[in-house]
Design an enzyme around this catalytic site. Sequence first.
Site, PDB file in Angstrom:
ATOM      1  N   HIS A  13       0.784  -1.165  -0.038  1.00  8.41           N
ATOM      2  CA  HIS A  13       0.291  -0.054  -0.011  1.00  8.41           C
ATOM      3  C   HIS A  13       0.836   1.042  -0.076  1.00  8.41           C
ATOM      4  O   HIS A  13       1.575   1.687   1.188  1.00  8.41           O
ATOM      5  CB  HIS A  13      -1.022   0.060   1.226  1.00  8.41           C
ATOM      6  CG  HIS A  13      -1.976   1.126   1.353  1.00  8.41           C
ATOM      7  ND1 HIS A  13      -3.228   0.803   1.621  1.00  8.41           N
ATOM      8  CD2 HIS A  13      -1.875   2.418   1.000  1.00  8.41           C
ATOM      9  CE1 HIS A  13      -3.791   2.072   1.609  1.00  8.41           C
ATOM     10  NE2 HIS A  13      -3.129   2.964   1.268  1.00  8.41           N
ATOM     11  N   HIS A  15       1.402   5.476  -1.709  1.00 12.09           N
ATOM     12  CA  HIS A  15       0.982   6.460  -2.587  1.00 12.09           C
ATOM     13  C   HIS A  15       2.314   7.199  -3.182  1.00 12.09           C
ATOM     14  O   HIS A  15       2.979   7.717  -2.395  1.00 12.09           O
ATOM     15  CB  HIS A  15       0.165   7.570  -1.727  1.00 12.09           C
ATOM     16  CG  HIS A  15      -1.153   7.024  -1.178  1.00 12.09           C
ATOM     17  ND1 HIS A  15      -2.119   7.100  -1.716  1.00 12.09           N
ATOM     18  CD2 HIS A  15      -1.141   6.416   0.047  1.00 12.09           C
ATOM     19  CE1 HIS A  15      -3.115   6.508  -1.097  1.00 12.09           C
ATOM     20  NE2 HIS A  15      -2.525   6.123   0.125  1.00 12.09           N
ATOM     21  N   LYS A  99      -9.243  -0.355  -6.191  1.00 10.61           N
ATOM     22  CA  LYS A  99      -9.241   0.266  -4.856  1.00 10.61           C
ATOM     23  C   LYS A  99     -10.511   0.945  -4.906  1.00 10.61           C
ATOM     24  O   LYS A  99     -11.110   1.809  -5.649  1.00 10.61           O
ATOM     25  CB  LYS A  99      -8.183   1.447  -4.831  1.00 10.61           C
ATOM     26  CG  LYS A  99      -7.979   2.233  -3.593  1.00 10.61           C
ATOM     27  CD  LYS A  99      -7.779   1.259  -2.351  1.00 10.61           C
ATOM     28  CE  LYS A  99      -8.008   2.004  -0.921  1.00 10.61           C
ATOM     29  NZ  LYS A  99      -6.862   2.496  -0.484  1.00 10.61           N
ATOM     30  N   HIS A 136     -10.569   1.271   1.227  1.00 12.57           N
ATOM     31  CA  HIS A 136     -10.401   2.232   2.469  1.00 12.57           C
ATOM     32  C   HIS A 136     -11.690   2.058   3.168  1.00 12.57           C
ATOM     33  O   HIS A 136     -12.605   2.394   2.811  1.00 12.57           O
ATOM     34  CB  HIS A 136     -10.286   3.519   1.940  1.00 12.57           C
ATOM     35  CG  HIS A 136      -9.958   4.676   2.859  1.00 12.57           C
ATOM     36  ND1 HIS A 136      -8.945   5.168   3.437  1.00 12.57           N
ATOM     37  CD2 HIS A 136     -10.988   5.042   3.834  1.00 12.57           C
ATOM     38  CE1 HIS A 136      -8.882   6.102   4.483  1.00 12.57           C
ATOM     39  NE2 HIS A 136     -10.481   6.187   4.885  1.00 12.57           N
ATOM     40  N   HIS A 174      -4.982  -0.497   5.745  1.00 16.66           N
ATOM     41  CA  HIS A 174      -4.606   0.086   6.826  1.00 16.66           C
ATOM     42  C   HIS A 174      -5.773  -0.171   7.932  1.00 16.66           C
ATOM     43  O   HIS A 174      -6.403   0.745   8.346  1.00 16.66           O
ATOM     44  CB  HIS A 174      -4.484   1.563   6.701  1.00 16.66           C
ATOM     45  CG  HIS A 174      -5.300   2.223   5.944  1.00 16.66           C
ATOM     46  ND1 HIS A 174      -6.673   2.282   5.986  1.00 16.66           N
ATOM     47  CD2 HIS A 174      -5.202   2.920   4.670  1.00 16.66           C
ATOM     48  CE1 HIS A 174      -7.315   2.908   5.062  1.00 16.66           C
ATOM     49  NE2 HIS A 174      -6.426   3.697   4.200  1.00 16.66           N
ATOM     50  N   ASP A 247       1.097   2.373   3.685  1.00 15.69           N
ATOM     51  CA  ASP A 247       0.384   3.685   3.300  1.00 15.69           C
ATOM     52  C   ASP A 247       1.128   5.003   3.473  1.00 15.69           C
ATOM     53  O   ASP A 247       0.694   6.097   4.016  1.00 15.69           O
ATOM     54  CB  ASP A 247      -0.910   3.633   4.434  1.00 15.69           C
ATOM     55  CG  ASP A 247      -1.873   4.810   4.007  1.00 15.69           C
ATOM     56  OD1 ASP A 247      -1.970   5.105   2.849  1.00 15.69           O
ATOM     57  OD2 ASP A 247      -2.722   5.184   4.821  1.00 15.69           O
TER      58      ASP A 247
HETATM   59  C1  NCD Z   1      -3.773   8.758   1.874  1.00 13.55           C
HETATM   60  C2  NCD Z   1      -3.235   9.843   1.198  1.00 13.55           C
HETATM   61  O1  NCD Z   1      -2.927  10.994   1.400  1.00 13.55           O
HETATM   62  O2  NCD Z   1      -3.421   9.750  -0.458  1.00 13.55           O
HETATM   63  N1  NCD Z   1      -4.029   9.519   3.292  1.00 13.55           N
HETATM   64  C3  NCD Z   1      -3.989   8.904   4.425  1.00 13.55           C
HETATM   65  O3  NCD Z   1      -3.879   9.587   5.719  1.00 13.55           O
HETATM   66  N2  NCD Z   1      -3.830   7.576   4.734  1.00 13.55           N
HETATM   67  C4  NCD Z   1      -5.122   8.096   1.735  1.00 13.55           C
HETATM   68  C5  NCD Z   1      -5.633   6.969   2.172  1.00 13.55           C
HETATM   69  O4  NCD Z   1      -4.565   6.122   2.196  1.00 13.55           O
HETATM   70  O5  NCD Z   1      -6.547   7.144   2.978  1.00 13.55           O
HETATM   71 ZN    ZN Z   2      -3.331   4.998   1.677  1.00 12.38          ZN
HETATM   72 ZN    ZN Z   3      -6.806   4.756   2.848  1.00 14.77          ZN
END
Ligand code: NCD
Ligand code: ZN
Ligand code: ZN
Length: 345
Positions: A13, A15, A99, A136, A174, A247
Amino acid sequence: MRRLTFRRPDDWHVHFRDGDLMRAVVPHTARAFGRAIVMPNLTPPVTTAAAAAAYRDRILAAVPEGVDFTPLMTAYLTDGSDPADIVGGFRDGVLAAVKLYPAHATTNSQFGVTSIAAVRPVLAAMEAAGMPLLIHGEVTRAEVDVFDREARFVDEVLLGILKDFPGLRVVLEHVTTSEGVDVVRAHADRMAGTMTPQHLLYDRNELFRGGIRPHMYCLPILKRSTHKKALRAAATSGEACFFLGTDTAPHLRHTKEAPCGCAGVFSAPTALEAYLKVFAEENALDRFEAFASLNGPAFYRLPANETRVTWEERAHPVPQAVEVPGAGEIVTLFAGETVDWSPVA
Ligand code: NCD
Ligand code: ZN
Ligand code: ZN
């Protein structure tokens, strides 16, 4: 000094964002992990197989020379997603998963799903194809307490999805609550849960330790210590349904240190340090490889990585932030602190 050798881990996971930010963060994940499941919440979101293939190429161009790293792509589910495109992308090997963001649940989720009824045809096609749905898991109604949103999602939405699509393979991303741990365990034949470093390390007191701490703010939000305990027990249990997903969610410093700061903890540069700390504290280093390197590939029906890495209990300082040339900087998990574990070259 303790030493641990294990298969190269994967991060299920992450970003990466896009553009300059992406180029600044990809090397941190690529150095530490063999593969990563890449989240599609860009603006606009990555909703089709073609968009995911193009995004994958941009990520690969940001991987440092000589580093072996494979991004695994996901499509962002919307009310208008085309089942044929999604499942075709999975069969072609472009998409690893889909997702589901409930609309308005988190960063860039405004294009997300407004009702499960709208996406039934896609879920049915994914169920038939064996394509994982990554969730999520938070309800979004304003009146629901932010600390209760995951548990309410399990009851009000997730159990219904699992019942209506009994063959659908699901990851609760998460996981932050004991309710989340329980639902994963109860459906472990076709379900998994990822866990972040911050939810294993901290409870909600950390948000307010000596003052308000925007870099600890993420969604789902940190919970009570009872939940942290349940997560730590699950992660270190060796059970196949729990595995590593950081995450890592980079936001520029000025967008977090703000009157309405963004949600997300940037953990890529120090994620393994964090997970190793947790497993060492729990006397569970013998189960670290299952969590970091074996359970994830087994769920995604991929081989585990062949190469091994070695870490040792040797302290090193963590820099304050990662620079994004021309844009600013991103504050890292453990910024300015000393961590206990270091990789052996
Ligand atoms: C994530 C993001 O910034 O893209 N933020 C977070 O607080 N986890 C999005 C997500 O995973 O929910
Ligand atoms: Zn995330
Ligand atoms: Zn998320």
